[in-house]
Design an enzyme around this catalytic site. Sequence first.
Site, short mmCIF file in Angstrom:
data_model
loop_
_atom_site.label_atom_id
_atom_site.label_comp_id
_atom_site.label_asym_id
_atom_site.label_seq_id
_atom_site.Cartn_x
_atom_site.Cartn_y
_atom_site.Cartn_z
N LYS A 149 0.84 -1.20 0.00
CA LYS A 149 0.00 0.00 0.00
C LYS A 149 0.87 1.25 0.00
CE LYS A 149 -3.56 2.50 2.58
NZ LYS A 149 -4.60 2.44 3.63
N HIS A 289 -8.44 -30.28 -31.65
CA HIS A 289 -9.37 -29.22 -31.24
C HIS A 289 -10.25 -29.66 -30.07
CE1 HIS A 289 -7.95 -26.99 -34.64
NE2 HIS A 289 -8.42 -27.86 -35.51
#
Length: 537
Positions: A149, A289
Amino acid sequence: MAIASRSFPAPDRVPVRRALLSVFDKTGLIDLAKALASHGVELLSTGGSAKALKDAGLAVKDVSDVTGFPEIMDGRVKTLHPAVHGGLLAIRDADDHVASMEEHGIGAIDLLVVNLYPFAEVMKSGADAATIIENIDIGGPAMLRAAAKNHAYVSVLTSPDDYAGFIAELADNDGASRLATRQKLAQATYARTAVYDAGISNWMAEQFDVAEPANRAFGGPLLATMRYGENPHQQAALYGGGVARPGVTTARQLQGKQLSYNNINDTDAAFELASEFDADQAAVAIIKHANPCGVATGETLEDAYQRAFDCDPVSAFGGIIAMNRPLTGAAAEKMVEIFTEVIIAPDADDAAREVLAAKKNLRLLVTGAMADPAEAGLTVRNVAGGYLVQGRDAGRVTADDLKVVTKRQPNAQEMADMLFAFRVAKHVKSNAIIYAKDGATVGIGAGQMSRVDSSRIAARKAVDAAEAAGWDGPKTVGSVVASDAFFPFADGLLSAAEAGATAVIQPGGSMRDDDVIAAADEAGLAMVFTGMRHFRH
């Protein structure tokens, strides 16, 4: 009510004068500390980290000397103190913050080096709940969040992987850190604590039987970046996380080019399908696929591969091959006869590795084990504005689960082939139709909007395969057929009968089941219901 803003221009370079080092993983710790000491940085530390630094001959101050309070409760409480958090959170350009620091004797901490208790590793080790809970870090995440922070002034290192870059940063900037570096480190810190807490919350959801938590979090470490995603204009990366499971994310790549996004997706599908089959018979799945174009069992891997390949030799080109046994040289010889993208197996013998070494672009992955198809877990899919979360499809049917609904009973071979075909159906995109004969797929129809179309496509592929191989006719003659969901009308079933199928396995449950059963009886088919469907979208 929102907290009022305290806006101060963040300085670019901040000299690192004081650092707190408190790590579980001590890899690289001594080299980092020596580099810091060379810049005159005061070192603070705790417990085992402090001991390691002192043993290396470095001057270190214990955090307990800074806080004036000893470590207590087996080390559970040691850094949760204003002298630590004030030193991390103070805005150095705010007069009132500086006054508070002076009043309470709080020194600024310019660098925090913390890595966390190994919660995920302990959880995956099979430890008991009490041990897992004890490895939930509290002070570490609190300090990391505080320092990140206040990244305008404080640098944060959460991994030994960060050390070398930060040492270079100090060397290039006369012992100071740059704002751009602190910003990147802050982002990495919050990502790290988010993933850490996600793992804990998801473990607790499972442990405490919370089926649908009010909030869900998912995350994991970056495992690989890719040149692009499904298409060249899309960015992509692979992340770990979740329950440990043998497969593409945990495998060792022994050779070949970097895996692409599509490679990983297809390889995962292939290995999960191969894992459906016990090692008492060799099993091979060829995927294209994310759909199987051929699956077969056999006495040997080369036999299973050839039978899987025969199902659809055209689609097999450029596919992914997965198996449930260590790859042998004989099987590898057959597999390299056509172009293949990836081979994944629990292991590969020396002969197989030598064969594949000649195909430098072919990726060979070894997992060390097969995945458990019955293991619980979650699947996650992105939708606009959210995520769809469900349990993994761990359902399996046995002969005891089947209900014969036709006049004709299936024979033993039909029964074995139906169970095989239905196991494959679980891994074929809906609507799925699978023809199988003698433990091998002989026609697969996937992903069609109509089940009739899937049946016809599967039959057509069988005809094409027969013509390519010079057989007398398609192997769908005398086969069985599996459907991942019920036949809503008799037409799909009749299409299978026209292709030569003699037995049908399907979930049942349609409003027109009686009509479908009557059609099967009229065609002389045997049919069983599973009571379980396997939609795969």
